[in-house]
Scaffold this motif. Structure first.
Motif, short mmCIF file in Angstrom:
data_model
loop_
_atom_site.label_atom_id
_atom_site.label_comp_id
_atom_site.label_asym_id
_atom_site.label_seq_id
_atom_site.Cartn_x
_atom_site.Cartn_y
_atom_site.Cartn_z
N ASP A 42 0.85 -1.18 0.00
CA ASP A 42 0.00 0.00 0.00
C ASP A 42 0.90 1.25 0.00
OD1 ASP A 42 -2.29 1.56 0.24
OD2 ASP A 42 -2.19 1.55 2.43
N PRO A 43 0.63 2.24 -0.84
CA PRO A 43 1.50 3.43 -0.90
C PRO A 43 1.62 4.17 0.43
CG PRO A 43 0.00 3.40 -2.77
CD PRO A 43 -0.40 2.27 -1.87
N THR A 44 0.56 4.20 1.21
CA THR A 44 0.64 4.90 2.51
C THR A 44 1.60 4.18 3.45
OG1 THR A 44 -1.65 5.57 2.18
CG2 THR A 44 -0.74 5.80 4.40
N ILE A 45 1.50 2.87 3.50
CA ILE A 45 2.39 2.09 4.37
C ILE A 45 3.84 2.25 3.90
CG2 ILE A 45 2.92 -0.23 5.20
CD1 ILE A 45 0.32 0.75 6.32
N LEU A 46 4.05 2.19 2.59
CA LEU A 46 5.41 2.35 2.07
C LEU A 46 5.97 3.74 2.34
CD1 LEU A 46 5.15 0.46 -1.34
CD2 LEU A 46 6.24 -0.30 0.77
N THR A 47 5.14 4.77 2.27
CA THR A 47 5.58 6.14 2.56
C THR A 47 5.98 6.30 4.01
OG1 THR A 47 4.10 6.96 0.83
CG2 THR A 47 4.92 8.56 2.42
N ILE A 48 5.14 5.79 4.90
CA ILE A 48 5.46 5.88 6.34
C ILE A 48 6.74 5.11 6.64
CG2 ILE A 48 4.67 5.19 8.64
CD1 ILE A 48 1.81 5.75 7.66
N GLY A 49 6.89 3.92 6.08
CA GLY A 49 8.11 3.14 6.29
C GLY A 49 9.33 3.83 5.71
N GLY A 50 9.19 4.47 4.56
CA GLY A 50 10.31 5.20 3.95
C GLY A 50 10.73 6.39 4.78
N PHE A 86 4.38 2.89 14.17
CA PHE A 86 4.13 1.47 13.92
C PHE A 86 2.68 1.10 14.19
CE2 PHE A 86 3.79 -2.82 15.70
CZ PHE A 86 4.10 -3.55 14.57
N TYR A 87 2.17 1.47 15.37
CA TYR A 87 0.80 1.10 15.71
C TYR A 87 -0.22 1.85 14.85
CZ TYR A 87 2.59 -1.60 19.57
OH TYR A 87 3.25 -2.52 20.32
N SER A 88 0.08 3.07 14.48
CA SER A 88 -0.83 3.80 13.58
C SER A 88 -0.89 3.14 12.21
CB SER A 88 -0.37 5.25 13.42
OG SER A 88 -0.36 5.89 14.66
N ALA A 89 0.26 2.74 11.68
CA ALA A 89 0.29 2.06 10.39
C ALA A 89 -0.42 0.72 10.46
CB ALA A 89 1.73 1.89 9.93
N LEU A 90 -0.26 0.01 11.57
CA LEU A 90 -0.94 -1.27 11.75
C LEU A 90 -2.46 -1.10 11.79
CD1 LEU A 90 -0.06 -4.24 12.18
CD2 LEU A 90 -0.38 -3.84 14.60
N ILE A 91 -2.92 -0.10 12.53
CA ILE A 91 -4.36 0.18 12.60
C ILE A 91 -4.88 0.61 11.24
CG2 ILE A 91 -6.07 1.77 13.57
CD1 ILE A 91 -4.43 1.63 16.20
N PHE A 93 -3.64 -0.18 8.31
CA PHE A 93 -3.62 -1.34 7.41
C PHE A 93 -4.86 -2.21 7.61
CE2 PHE A 93 -2.43 -5.81 6.72
CZ PHE A 93 -2.23 -5.75 5.35
N PHE A 94 -5.19 -2.52 8.85
CA PHE A 94 -6.33 -3.39 9.10
C PHE A 94 -7.67 -2.66 8.91
CE2 PHE A 94 -3.21 -6.08 11.37
CZ PHE A 94 -3.42 -7.22 10.62
N ALA A 95 -7.66 -1.34 9.06
CA ALA A 95 -8.91 -0.58 8.86
C ALA A 95 -9.24 -0.43 7.39
CB ALA A 95 -8.80 0.78 9.52
N THR A 96 -8.25 -0.34 6.53
CA THR A 96 -8.50 -0.12 5.11
C THR A 96 -8.41 -1.38 4.29
OG1 THR A 96 -6.19 0.42 4.70
CG2 THR A 96 -7.68 2.24 5.22
N PHE A 97 -7.98 -2.49 4.87
CA PHE A 97 -7.82 -3.72 4.09
C PHE A 97 -9.16 -4.41 3.94
CE2 PHE A 97 -6.81 -8.27 3.81
CZ PHE A 97 -6.12 -8.22 2.62
N MET A 98 -9.46 -4.85 2.71
CA MET A 98 -10.72 -5.55 2.44
C MET A 98 -10.49 -7.05 2.61
SD MET A 98 -13.12 -3.56 1.17
CE MET A 98 -13.40 -2.09 0.23
#
Length: 99
Positions: A42-50, A86-91, A93-98
């Motif tokens: 997901d681009p948002t997860i990759l941006t936060i990780g970058g 980390f916890y924000s990205a995890l939340i 990920f699970f909130a937007t994942f279908m």
């Protein structure tokens, strides 16, 4: 008057049916793995990780240059920011994942 039909009890219950009364249902199989690892691209997860990785690299470069006081400031900030990120990205990920 209607004619009554009599059945022998033993013949009625022990008689094998000529055609099955229920049709077999197709088997629906579900996977035990609910998501694909590709979904983490997901681009948002990759941006936060970058961003987090970039800050860690900047911290190491400043440490090599000998600017220890600035590295200490980075370490204090990152001690709070890393778990929150980390916890924000995890939340997220699970909130937007279908599923």
């Amino acid at each position: 008057m209607r004619k009554t039909q009599w059945f022998d009890f033993r013949n009625f219950f022990h008689k094998s049916p000529s055609n099955p009364s229920t049709k077999p249902r197709p088997l629906i199989a579900y996977s035990f793995v609910p998501f694909s690892p590709v979904a983490m691209l997901d681009p948002t997860i990759l941006t936060i990780g970058g961003i987090v990785l970039g800050i860690a690299i900047i911290e190491r470069v400043l440490e090599r240059w000998g600017v220890i006081d600035l590295v200490d400031q980075f370490a204090k900030v990152m001690r709070f920011i890393l778990p929150v990120t980390f916890y924000s990205a995890l939340i997220y990920f699970f909130a937007t994942f279908m599923f």
